[in-house]
Design a protein around this motif. Structure first.
Motif, short mmCIF file in Angstrom:
data_model
loop_
_atom_site.label_atom_id
_atom_site.label_comp_id
_atom_site.label_asym_id
_atom_site.label_seq_id
_atom_site.Cartn_x
_atom_site.Cartn_y
_atom_site.Cartn_z
N ILE A 206 0.83 -1.17 0.04
CA ILE A 206 0.04 -0.05 0.12
C ILE A 206 0.89 1.11 0.00
N THR A 207 0.38 2.06 -0.81
CA THR A 207 1.40 3.72 -0.93
C THR A 207 0.30 4.49 -0.03
N VAL A 208 1.26 5.01 1.03
CA VAL A 208 0.68 5.88 1.98
C VAL A 208 1.32 7.30 1.88
N LEU A 209 2.40 7.48 1.24
CA LEU A 209 3.18 8.54 1.04
C LEU A 209 3.80 8.48 -0.51
N SER A 210 3.95 9.84 -0.78
CA SER A 210 4.64 9.89 -1.98
C SER A 210 6.34 10.06 -2.14
N PRO A 211 6.99 9.35 -2.68
CA PRO A 211 8.44 9.20 -2.61
C PRO A 211 9.13 10.40 -3.11
N ALA A 212 8.74 10.70 -4.48
CA ALA A 212 9.47 11.82 -5.13
C ALA A 212 8.95 13.34 -4.62
N GLY A 213 9.78 14.22 -4.76
CA GLY A 213 9.32 15.54 -4.26
C GLY A 213 10.40 16.67 -4.85
N LEU A 214 10.05 17.76 -4.52
CA LEU A 214 10.95 18.83 -4.84
C LEU A 214 12.33 19.14 -4.15
N ASN A 215 13.21 19.23 -4.74
CA ASN A 215 14.62 19.61 -4.06
C ASN A 215 14.62 21.00 -3.43
N VAL A 216 15.24 21.02 -2.38
CA VAL A 216 15.36 22.70 -1.80
C VAL A 216 16.75 22.47 -0.91
N ASP A 217 17.13 23.82 -0.62
CA ASP A 217 18.38 23.98 0.01
C ASP A 217 17.96 24.19 1.52
N ARG A 218 18.91 24.71 2.37
CA ARG A 218 18.63 24.61 3.78
C ARG A 218 17.76 25.86 4.06
N ASN A 219 17.44 26.43 3.43
CA ASN A 219 16.54 27.78 3.46
C ASN A 219 15.20 27.50 3.02
N LEU A 220 14.92 26.10 2.27
CA LEU A 220 13.71 25.40 2.08
C LEU A 220 13.48 26.26 0.66
N ARG A 221 14.46 26.79 -0.18
CA ARG A 221 14.13 27.58 -1.35
C ARG A 221 13.93 26.37 -2.58
N VAL A 222 13.06 26.19 -3.34
CA VAL A 222 12.98 25.35 -4.42
C VAL A 222 14.19 25.32 -5.20
N LEU A 223 14.62 24.44 -5.46
CA LEU A 223 15.85 24.57 -6.53
C LEU A 223 15.47 24.05 -7.97
N GLY A 224 15.98 24.56 -8.82
CA GLY A 224 16.02 24.01 -10.37
C GLY A 224 16.80 23.05 -10.74
N LYS A 225 16.62 22.58 -11.95
CA LYS A 225 17.68 21.34 -12.23
C LYS A 225 19.10 21.94 -12.20
N ASP A 226 19.49 23.08 -12.44
CA ASP A 226 20.73 23.68 -12.39
C ASP A 226 21.34 23.89 -10.82
N ARG A 227 20.46 23.45 -9.83
CA ARG A 227 20.83 23.69 -8.50
C ARG A 227 20.63 25.07 -8.05
#
Length: 474
Positions: free
Chosen positions: A407-428
């Motif tokens: 059973i799936t209860v959570l989604s494994p994949a997600g957005l990458n963030v830095d230590r300030n929780l800013r969303v990172l692009g594919k260029d990091r």
């Protein structure tokens, strides 16, 4: 046609009013921010309505009251041990350093830990220290702790809460900065602008199409919030956000689809040897046993199932076991027994050969498997898997089987963030003015490829609190 919302001077725009969105909105409003909060559901709480409410932290007041010595460093090492060093180190470090303050804050708001907590381990692999706890009402205990403060801030006009507002896309200015969102509402489509936009709108396990795209190797069989549709992931992906972590999936052991046509109708089975004796045997799609059915480690059981094609298995029993063992489904015995032969996942046959045919496994292999198991029951020793509970042979017709899967209860994949929780692009590089917290980061990022106690819900609350309390600027 899209209409521009007249007010465009919001300091913080929060997408979601669940585990991460509620503490974020509360803390930002308490700092004096003009907060707009959009929630797709007709109520606040998000996945807290579905969550078991398990949280954990090191160095809490509660631990000190019980004389428990603990530290963030110990929590970090313990979590990585359980997760086989697969948790994002930046995210985990940020979490463990601030988790205790989060639980202390919840208790200040009125959260009451269940009697006997904290413990080292309960539903998942054990910590080496007692830091794991929950409330009597599961996730609702946490919602009820935050709700009065949130409700008051809404009544006072310090949080503008808009329910049944579903984000459809992110707005970007000519300099490439995120400046707001477009949303569908009961009154039409609108645009809302703000200095900071935070995606706290959950995962994607209620979106079969997105699941196939992001987690293609695992068939969906989920039991989650129906609003976990991945809206934030889709919107961020259009801006070039980095999405990863699908390989860190781990299934929950185990269940079936109540509606075979709906992959979101996952229903749990009672298969924990800690709460129910396992009378049945588990066989793979070739008719062979593949694990110790009563192994005490849930991590062992989950990983054994994960290795099976499609995370599938067959639970095999006979009439005597059906009559004497506790029901496997979480329903009265009569309802459970009545499912066989009437639901596609519940199979009934007069012989083992007929059962094998209905399961699509080789009849000779299934017969051999049962003969070997019955011999183990006879000698009171299971040479093959060292199973401990050997109470009845499988020999009295009719024979039964349940087609079960992870059973799936959570989604494994997600957005990458830095230590300030800013969303990172594919260029990091950070996407300007865009932040994220909660399950949208991916379960794999906060808990790795294992279920580490409290490392889904507690990071969501913690990161929401941190964003509102200190990270966001306006």
């Amino acid at each position: 046609m899209s209409n521009l919302q007249s007010r465009t001077d919001w300091d913080v725009l929060v997408i979601g009013a669940g585990s991460a969105g509620l503490p974020l909105a509360i803390k930002a409003a308490e700092r004096g921010a003009r907060v707009l909060q959009l929630e797709a559901d007709h109520r606040i709480g998000g996945t807290l309505h579905w969550s078991s409410g398990q949280i954990s932290a090191a160095g809490t007041r509660l631990q000190k009251q019980h004389g428990i010595d603990d530290s963030p460093d110990e929590h970090y090492r313990d979590a990585q041990r359980i997760a086989h060093d697969t948790i994002d180190p930046v995210v985990l470090r940020l979490f463990v350093d601030h988790a205790a303050a989060t639980i202390d804050w919840l208790m200040d708001l009125g959260f009451e830990p269940a009697p006997g907590t904290p413990v080292a381990g309960e539903a998942h692999e054990a910590y080496s220290t007692r830091r794991y706890l929950w409330g009597a009402k599961a996730g609702i205990s946490i919602l009820e702790a935050m709700r009065p403060t949130h409700d008051k801030l809404v009544r006072d006009g310090r949080i503008d809460l808009r329910l049944q507002h579903r984000m459809t896309r992110l707005l970007v200015d000519r300099h490439g900065r995120v400046e707001g969102v477009a949303a569908s509402t009961p009154d039409g489509d609108f645009e809302y602008k703000a200095k900071n936009v935070v995606l706290a709108c959950g995962g994607y396990a209620a979106n079969p199409d997105l699941w196939r795209k992001l987690t293609p190797k695992v068939p969906l069989c989920s039991s989650v919030n129906p609003f976990s549709r991945g809206d934030g992931l889709v919107a961020a992906d259009r801006l070039g956000a980095a999405i990863d972590g699908s390989e860190k999936f781990l299934c929950t052991f185990a269940g079936f689809l109540a509606d075979p046509r709906d992959p979101r109708s996952g229903t749990f089975l009672a298969l924990s040897p800690g709460s129910r004796k396992i009378w049945e045997i588990f066989v793979d799609r070739k008719g062979r046993r593949f694990m110790q059915e009563d192994h005490p480690s849930i991590d062992y059981r989950e990983r054994s199932l994960l290795r099976q094609p499609g995370t599938g298995m067959n639970i095999v029993l006979d009439h005597a076991i059906l009559q004497n063992a506790a029901p496997i489904t979480l329903e009265p015995a009569s309802a459970y027994r009545g499912r066989f032969g009437k639901h596609p996942a519940f199979v009934k046959a007069n012989t083992l050969s007929q059962l094998a045919t209905k399961l699509g496994v080789p009849a000779a292999t299934l017969r051999k498997t049962v003969i070997e198991y019955n011999a183990a029951v006879e000698r009171r020793f299971d040479r093959k898997f060292n199973r401990q509970f050997l109470i009845r042979k499988i020999q009295r017709p009719p024979f039964y089987a349940i087609k079960a899967q992870g059973i799936t209860v959570l989604s494994p994949a997600g957005l990458n963030v830095d230590r300030n929780l800013r969303v990172l692009g594919k260029d990091r590089k950070p996407i300007r003015n865009l932040f994220a917290a909660g399950e949208i980061l991916g379960f794999g990022r906060t808990s790795g490829n294992a279920f580490v106690g409290g490392l889904s819900l507690t990071p969501a609350i913690t990161f929401g609190r941190l964003l509102g309390e200190q990270m966001l600027k306006w």
